[in-house]
Design a protein around this motif. Structure first.
Motif, PDB file in Angstrom:
ATOM      1  N   PRO A   1       0.728  -1.017   0.116  1.00 51.49           N
ATOM      2  CA  PRO A   1      -0.051  -0.007  -0.119  1.00 51.49           C
ATOM      3  C   PRO A   1       0.830   1.186  -0.119  1.00 51.49           C
ATOM      4  CG  PRO A   1       0.140  -1.114   2.092  1.00 51.49           C
ATOM      5  CD  PRO A   1       0.730  -1.961   1.299  1.00 51.49           C
ATOM      6  N   ARG A   2       0.408   2.275  -0.782  1.00 52.67           N
ATOM      7  CA  ARG A   2       1.088   3.634  -0.649  1.00 52.67           C
ATOM      8  C   ARG A   2       0.434   4.715  -0.916  1.00 52.67           C
ATOM      9  NH1 ARG A   2       2.675   1.927  -5.682  1.00 52.67           N
ATOM     10  NH2 ARG A   2       2.617  -0.480  -4.849  1.00 52.67           N
ATOM     11  N   PHE A   3       0.776   5.949  -0.544  1.00 54.60           N
ATOM     12  CA  PHE A   3       0.027   7.237  -1.047  1.00 54.60           C
ATOM     13  C   PHE A   3       1.112   8.164  -1.771  1.00 54.60           C
ATOM     14  CE2 PHE A   3      -2.679   5.596   2.330  1.00 54.60           C
ATOM     15  CZ  PHE A   3      -3.928   5.587   1.721  1.00 54.60           C
ATOM     16  N   CYS A   4       2.196   8.416  -0.840  1.00 53.15           N
ATOM     17  CA  CYS A   4       3.193   9.327  -1.514  1.00 53.15           C
ATOM     18  C   CYS A   4       3.923   8.802  -2.818  1.00 53.15           C
ATOM     19  CB  CYS A   4       4.023   9.951  -0.261  1.00 53.15           C
ATOM     20  SG  CYS A   4       4.985   8.936   0.224  1.00 53.15           S
ATOM     21  N   TYR A   5       4.236   7.618  -2.534  1.00 53.11           N
ATOM     22  CA  TYR A   5       4.988   7.279  -3.660  1.00 53.11           C
ATOM     23  C   TYR A   5       4.287   7.316  -4.959  1.00 53.11           C
ATOM     24  CZ  TYR A   5       7.566   3.737  -6.865  1.00 53.11           C
ATOM     25  OH  TYR A   5       8.400   3.459  -7.981  1.00 53.11           O
ATOM     26  N   HIS A   6       5.165   7.501  -6.137  1.00 52.37           N
ATOM     27  CA  HIS A   6       4.440   7.554  -7.407  1.00 52.37           C
ATOM     28  C   HIS A   6       5.605   7.209  -8.441  1.00 52.37           C
ATOM     29  CE1 HIS A   6       2.818   8.820 -11.420  1.00 52.37           C
ATOM     30  NE2 HIS A   6       1.646   8.430 -10.955  1.00 52.37           N
TER      31      HIS A   6
ATOM     32  N   ALA B   1       9.400  10.818  -1.590  1.00 54.13           N
ATOM     33  CA  ALA B   1       9.107  11.794  -0.536  1.00 54.13           C
ATOM     34  C   ALA B   1       9.361  11.034   0.650  1.00 54.13           C
ATOM     35  CB  ALA B   1       7.931  12.530  -0.518  1.00 54.13           C
ATOM     36  N   ALA B   2       8.535   9.826   0.755  1.00 55.98           N
ATOM     37  CA  ALA B   2       8.702   8.935   1.763  1.00 55.98           C
ATOM     38  C   ALA B   2       7.981   9.518   3.171  1.00 55.98           C
ATOM     39  CB  ALA B   2       9.845   8.202   2.180  1.00 55.98           C
ATOM     40  N   ASN B   3       6.986  10.343   2.932  1.00 57.99           N
ATOM     41  CA  ASN B   3       6.176  10.990   4.224  1.00 57.99           C
ATOM     42  C   ASN B   3       4.996  10.264   4.424  1.00 57.99           C
ATOM     43  OD1 ASN B   3       4.317  11.755   1.983  1.00 57.99           O
ATOM     44  ND2 ASN B   3       5.272  13.759   1.784  1.00 57.99           N
ATOM     45  N   CYS B   4       4.162   9.523   3.714  1.00 57.74           N
ATOM     46  CA  CYS B   4       3.099   8.975   4.155  1.00 57.74           C
ATOM     47  C   CYS B   4       3.059   7.739   5.221  1.00 57.74           C
ATOM     48  CB  CYS B   4       2.280   8.540   3.004  1.00 57.74           C
ATOM     49  SG  CYS B   4       2.414   6.912   2.202  1.00 57.74           S
ATOM     50  N   ARG B   5       4.272   6.868   4.890  1.00 56.80           N
ATOM     51  CA  ARG B   5       4.645   5.883   5.884  1.00 56.80           C
ATOM     52  C   ARG B   5       3.581   4.314   5.511  1.00 56.80           C
ATOM     53  NH1 ARG B   5       9.929   6.079   7.356  1.00 56.80           N
ATOM     54  NH2 ARG B   5      10.000   7.717   6.313  1.00 56.80           N
ATOM     55  N   MET B   6       2.804   4.804   4.460  1.00 56.10           N
ATOM     56  CA  MET B   6       1.768   3.585   4.426  1.00 56.10           C
ATOM     57  C   MET B   6       2.293   2.331   3.824  1.00 56.10           C
ATOM     58  SD  MET B   6      -1.468   2.926   4.694  1.00 56.10           S
ATOM     59  CE  MET B   6      -1.784   1.362   4.790  1.00 56.10           C
ATOM     60  N   CYS B   7       3.654   2.588   3.307  1.00 53.15           N
ATOM     61  CA  CYS B   7       4.255   1.442   2.498  1.00 53.15           C
ATOM     62  C   CYS B   7       5.153   0.761   3.623  1.00 53.15           C
ATOM     63  CB  CYS B   7       5.029   1.817   1.432  1.00 53.15           C
ATOM     64  SG  CYS B   7       6.413   3.002   1.640  1.00 53.15           S
ATOM     65  N   LEU B   8       4.839   0.732   4.756  1.00 54.68           N
ATOM     66  CA  LEU B   8       5.797   0.165   5.652  1.00 54.68           C
ATOM     67  C   LEU B   8       5.781  -1.421   5.496  1.00 54.68           C
ATOM     68  CD1 LEU B   8       5.490   2.014   9.093  1.00 54.68           C
ATOM     69  CD2 LEU B   8       7.358   2.164   7.614  1.00 54.68           C
TER      70      LEU B   8
ATOM     71  N   VAL C   1      10.075  -0.764   7.685  1.00 64.11           N
ATOM     72  CA  VAL C   1      11.099   0.035   6.856  1.00 64.11           C
ATOM     73  C   VAL C   1       9.979   0.678   5.617  1.00 64.11           C
ATOM     74  CG1 VAL C   1      13.111  -0.731   7.386  1.00 64.11           C
ATOM     75  CG2 VAL C   1      12.152  -1.584   5.292  1.00 64.11           C
ATOM     76  N   PRO C   2      10.016   1.935   5.158  1.00 63.37           N
ATOM     77  CA  PRO C   2       9.068   2.226   4.032  1.00 63.37           C
ATOM     78  C   PRO C   2       9.838   1.599   2.642  1.00 63.37           C
ATOM     79  CG  PRO C   2      10.452   4.161   4.667  1.00 63.37           C
ATOM     80  CD  PRO C   2      10.954   2.891   5.648  1.00 63.37           C
ATOM     81  N   ALA C   3       8.960   1.007   1.997  1.00 63.95           N
ATOM     82  CA  ALA C   3       9.232   0.136   0.738  1.00 63.95           C
ATOM     83  C   ALA C   3       9.628   1.131  -0.251  1.00 63.95           C
ATOM     84  CB  ALA C   3       8.214  -0.641   0.328  1.00 63.95           C
ATOM     85  N   CYS C   4       8.965   2.295  -0.258  1.00 61.14           N
ATOM     86  CA  CYS C   4       9.328   3.374  -1.230  1.00 61.14           C
ATOM     87  C   CYS C   4      10.795   3.865  -1.251  1.00 61.14           C
ATOM     88  CB  CYS C   4       8.221   4.487  -1.248  1.00 61.14           C
ATOM     89  SG  CYS C   4       8.435   5.430  -0.113  1.00 61.14           S
ATOM     90  N   ALA C   5      11.338   3.828   0.082  1.00 60.04           N
ATOM     91  CA  ALA C   5      12.500   4.731   0.249  1.00 60.04           C
ATOM     92  C   ALA C   5      13.764   3.642   0.689  1.00 60.04           C
ATOM     93  CB  ALA C   5      12.398   5.647   1.041  1.00 60.04           C
TER      94      ALA C   5
HETATM   95  S1  FES Z   1       4.679   5.328  -0.190  1.00 62.49           S
HETATM   96 FE1  FES Z   1       4.560   6.958   1.194  1.00 62.49          FE
HETATM   97  S2  FES Z   1       6.244   6.336   2.616  1.00 62.49           S
HETATM   98 FE2  FES Z   1       6.204   4.895   1.048  1.00 62.49          FE
END
Ligand code: FES
Ligand code: SF4
Ligand code: FES
Lengths: 793, 165
Positions: free
Chosen positions: A35-40, A46-53, A63-67
């Motif tokens: 799951p993710r919000f900020c990643y595109h 940006a790794a600011n939503c933390r949904m992708c933990l 850890v955030p998968a996007c970062a």
């Molecule tokens: S998708 Fe937002 S922190 Fe990874």
């Protein structure tokens, strides 16, 4: 596999990856959802939503998968109890301030937050306190804001900086007081602004024209191709019943990636304009009568028959919009040539046809759209690429970001959303001289002329620092391109512009290309919708009249295909007079205008855009077919069917093409073995076009005025890019006449006059007056280029 | 490159910005944004207007919105007229545990204003929020015009407020 290949393990499955990739890229590529919000994928991380933990073995916390960059042997768990607990907690935080009123939100049903809340949210909220509320700002006619719903993912902010090249939205304030917005009341001006609607994962930014008019689950998604610029962006129509409710991009990495220009996104509004023509109509005397199709065809047969008998087929001409489909253009030329006339053209705004015989088979970009990104240098000649071909410009912008030198020779100092490495602003008559200056600089740099006789054109031409800078960057580039824009194609002296541009390309090893063609400009050439070429680019044994000559010669009959000459032709007044004076004008058109009431005799309602089927060929020569997404309105029919019936009635047996497949096959039989090629021998002009010191008129087509459909898109017409209806005057010219902003001035051109408000425009070189096409106040004036006089009204 | 629309930034402000610009590489003009805003705020009697921020943006060659973001993020900038003295009470964790919220309420009551407001005589501005000022061991604490006061009590606050002109 390259040596940076590594292997990681996700949920027990081992997956190939590359060093430097982020974890989420690998899981996405392998169909494992995180799951993710900020990643595109098109934006920076940006790794600011933390949904992708997610859980990574040996890491002390999720850890955030996007970062998180992948490492060899890494063991990842996206659904372990630790990962799921983390994801659920983040979701709970996100919902603290988000309204829980999905039924009244326009994003409901297609909201990433709603979807993930279903998967990761709790059934009951533990949060009892007040939620935060944010007031909305008006950010223009295209994007609706509802900022209380914003989750601060900053996708829209990063889009502005990284893709649009224009920071318009920002995050002001801090912590709980953070607001996404423009801070001051301001409409978005990016020609790509609508993309933030797709990017926004929640209902904070939605489509204003679409707002509250349908729900996702009521709509069908149909595929289509954008019908304006020559890019041919892929898109989806969202259709409810038989109505197109909105348009969104369809991903095609080699054309539009995931983006859509505002023009392509919002022009569908033009489908539902009040002046749609819904039944065939025939004028008898001064009276318009609705008729059935059979009657209309009989009337045409009679009236055209009279002219064929009296004056012969050469007295008939056809003007077609380059936004028509290849099939329509092919059948129209087949009809004309079947009648015995080669008078067909789609180059409605072109004024100089001097080098027609040498023109390429079709105006090709000279490379693929993707290849633009890899350029080290590009010289743009005569065009506002940023606004007119936003997604070509996007590729050039990416190249510029990697250090490419993008340069321009333009009659208006158009703004780009990246810094130009060099620029020359020269009046419409001075562009050949500017190009000659670059050739001169190349000679000084030790290059030789590919055509020695070109030397005759360089007499008295001096290279200055700008010329040298451009020459230098082109020479230093590994990959370079020289690209002609739409303005260049419509200038007097086109042969000189084309010849010199070609010489510059040849001397620098640059690719030569055309950037400015309309949606199906390529298809029009290939289908034979030009007076001197048959389908497939074969030279026609007899050349007919070009668009300009057809109107100047005052023919007896005209067939118009999707054209509104008062907006679309080089000389609106001349066109109107020629059509008004003709014995018979047949307009195949989706709209009925008051000008048509005056000059036309038969109106045939045509399907347009989403209602139509056929194909377009884009600037890179790529053919894209599309089917109808909705039924045509009223009695309207796809123009290919109309033309087929007309063809059969005049040339029985020759139009035995039962379906669009058959038409398509016929075209393809003619297009066998065509290779795009631009560097054919061009005609060397005897001398550089010479202009005296008189004020020269230049006409630009505002980006939302280029064709009948977009002209009727109401929301686009309310944006900052719609024409301003002003006469744009260079500061020096204004000063000399004592003209100040807002003064009403008198324009005199070829004995005609018009009165317009003036605006002093520092982008213009002295001696150039800029008007905008499609401004009713200018209809009385002459052609789009040429000498003009100004004075105070 | 650098304009100064209609001379909104005065010579002193420009000199101050130039001083800071000298410390950064020439292609990194935006590095000076905090210093530039501070100088501009000082010139404009303690707060920033859109016009002033736009002038800073133009001077540094930054998008306007990027300057608005900075100006609204940092608590040392005001975007509305504010009182002469600025008081910020730390309400972050250590101070909060030591009763910062009560002190905020006490000051609000005493001055008759809420956080984010200024007294009607233009004397005191009470900042909307202040995060940890790194004086945790002396919490609760507050800052008056860049001066720290620690281990606060109501009596101490009374004294501090009395001393402000
Ligand atoms: S998708 Fe937002 S922190 Fe990874
Ligand atoms: S408006 Fe939408 S895209 Fe922009 S930050 Fe908020 S949630 Fe993200
Ligand atoms: S918590 Fe108040 S100073 Fe650190």
């Amino acid at each position: 596999m390259t040596d940076d290949g590594i292997t990681i393990e996700v949920n027990g499955k081992s997956l190939p990856a590359r060093k430097g990739q982020m974890l989420i890229e690998v899981t996405d590529a392998n169909g494992i959802y995180v799951p993710r919000f900020c990643y595109h994928k098109k934006l920076t991380v940006a790794a600011n939503c933390r949904m992708c933990l997610v859980e990574v073995e040996k890491a002390p916390k999720p850890v955030p998968a996007c970062a998180t960059p992948v490492m060899n042997g890494m063991k990842v768990f996206t659904r372990s109890p630790l990962a799921v607990e983390a994801q659920k907690s983040v979701m709970e935080f996100l919902l603290i301030n988000h309204p829980l009123d999905c039924p009244i939100c326009d994003q409901g049903g297609e909201c990433e937050l709603q979807d993930l809340a279903m998967g990761y949210g709790r059934d009951v909220s533990r949060y009892q306190e007040r939620k935060r509320v944010v007031g909305d700002r008006d950010i223009g006619p295209l994007v609706q804001t509802e900022m209380t719903r914003c989750i601060h993912c900053t996708r829209c902010v990063r889009f502005g900086e990284e893709i649009a090249g224009l920071r318009e939205l920002g995050a002001t304030g801090r912590g709980e007081h953070t607001l996404i917005g423009t801070y001051v009341e301001k409409a978005m001006e990016s020609e790509l602004s609508g993309n933030v609607i797709d990017l926004c994962p929640v209902g904070a930014l939605t489509s204003k024209p679409f707002r509250f008019s349908a729900r996702t689950w009521e709509m069908r998604q149909m595929s289509g191709i954008a019908p304006h610029d020559g890019i041919g962006s892929n898109l989806h129509f969202h259709v409810k019943g038989q109505t197109v409710k909105r348009v969104v991009p369809a991903e095609n990495e080699s054309i539009n990636e995931v983006w859509l220009s505002d023009r392509d996104r919002f022009s569908y509004e033009g489908l539902y304009s009040d002046d749609r023509l819904s039944t065939p109509m025939v004028k008898q005397g001064e009276e318009w009568r609705e008729v059935d199709w059979m009657t209309a065809f009989e009337v045409i047969k009679d009236r055209l028959g009279l002219i064929l008998n009296a004056g012969g087929p050469e007295r008939i001409g056809a003007l077609a919009a380059p936004t028509s489909t290849t099939e329509e253009l092919y059948l129209l030329q087949k009809l004309m040539r079947g009648l015995g006339s080669n008078n067909i053209d789609h180059r409605l705004r072109q004024t100089d046809f001097g080098d027609d015989t040498e023109a390429p088979i079709f105006p090709w970009l000279g490379q693929s759209i993707v290849e633009l990104e890899q350029l080290d240098a590009a010289l743009l000649i005569g065009g506002n690429v940023r606004k007119q071909q936003p997604l070509l410009n996007h590729r050039l912008r990416k190249a510029a970001g990697k250090g490419a030198a993008i340069m321009a020779v333009n009659p208006v100092d158009y703004e780009f959303n990246y810094p130009l490495a060099a620029r020359i602003v020269a009046g419409p008559g001075q562009i050949p001289a500017a190009l000659a200056g670059i050739v001169q600089a190349l000679l000084e740099a030790g290059r030789t002329l590919p055509d020695p006789s070109a030397a005759a054109l360089l007499n008295g031409i001096q290279a200055d620092a700008n010329h040298r800078a451009i020459a230098d960057r082109l020479l230093k580039a590994g990959k370079a391109a020289v690209l002609l824009g739409d303005l260049a194609m419509n200038l007097p002296g086109l042969p000189a512009v084309r010849y010199l541009s070609g010489i510059i390309a040849a001397m620098t090893g640059a690719r030569f290309g055309y950037a400015g063609t309309a949606a199906n400009g390529s298809g029009a050439w290939l289908a034979g919708a030009v007076p001197h070429r048959l389908p497939g680019g074969q030279p026609s044994p007899h050349a007919g009249l070009n668009a300009r000559a057809m109107l100047e010669r005052r023919l007896s009959a005209y067939v118009l295909l999707n054209v509104e000459p008062e907006f679309d032709c080089h000389d609106p007044v001349g066109a109107r007079n020629a059509l008004g004076g003709a014995q018979c004008v047949i307009a195949i058109t989706a709209y009925r205008t008051s000008a048509m009431n005056f000059y036309a005799d038969v109106l045939l309602p045509a399907a347009i855009y989403a209602e139509n089927e056929g194909s377009f060929i884009n600037v890179e020569g790529r053919e894209q077919r599309f089917g109808a997404a909705v039924r045509p309105q009223g009695e309207a029919r796809p123009a290919w069917k109309i033309l087929r019936v007309l063809g059969e009635s005049f040339c029985p047996g020759a139009f035995n093409l039962d379906d669009i497949e058959a038409v398509h096959a016929a075209i393809h039989a003619d297009m066998q073995g065509i290779e795009p090629r631009n560097l054919d021998a061009w005609l060397r002009p005897d001398s550089l076009p010479w202009v005296n010191g008189a004020l020269q008129r230049l006409t630009e087509v505002p980006i939302y005025s280029g064709d009948p459909l977009v002209r009727r898109a109401r929301s686009l017409q309310r944006t900052h890019d719609a024409g301003d209806g002003m006469a744009h005057i260079a500061p020096g010219d204004a000063g000399r006449q004592g003209i100040t902003n807002g003064d009403r001035i008198l324009l005199k051109q070829g004995g005609e006059t018009a009165e317009l408000p003036a605006v002093i425009d520092a982008r213009l070189p002295e001696g150039t007056l800029l008007l905008q096409a499609g401004n009713p106040a200018c209809f009385g004036l002459g052609p789009e280029t040429g000498e003009i006089e100004i004075g105070r009204a | 490159m650098s304009g100064n629309n209609g001379q909104i930034l005065d010579a002193h402000t420009v000199a101050e910005i130039e001083h800071w610009l000298g410390k950064y590489p020439p292609e990194q003009r935006q590095s000076a944004v905090l210093a530039a805003l501070r100088a501009a705020q000082h010139q404009n009697h303690g707060y920033l207007t859109v016009e002033v921020m736009d002038a800073v943006a133009e001077y540094l060659g930054m998008p306007r919105i990027a300057v608005y973001e900075v100006a609204t993020f940092y608590s040392m900038f005001e975007t509305k007229p504010a009182g002469r003295h600025s008081i910020s009470v730390c309400t972050n964790i250590s101070c909060m545990l030591n009763g910062a919220d009560d002190l905020v309420a006490y000051i609000e009551g005493k001055l008759g204003i809420k956080t984010g407001e200024s007294t009607s005589d233009g004397r005191i501005h009470l900042k909307r929020e202040e995060e940890c000022l790194a004086a945790c061991c002396g919490g609760p604490m507050l800052m008056v015009d860049h001066v720290y006061h620690e281990n606060l009590t109501k009596a101490k606050i009374d004294r501090i407020l009395e001393q402000l002109d």
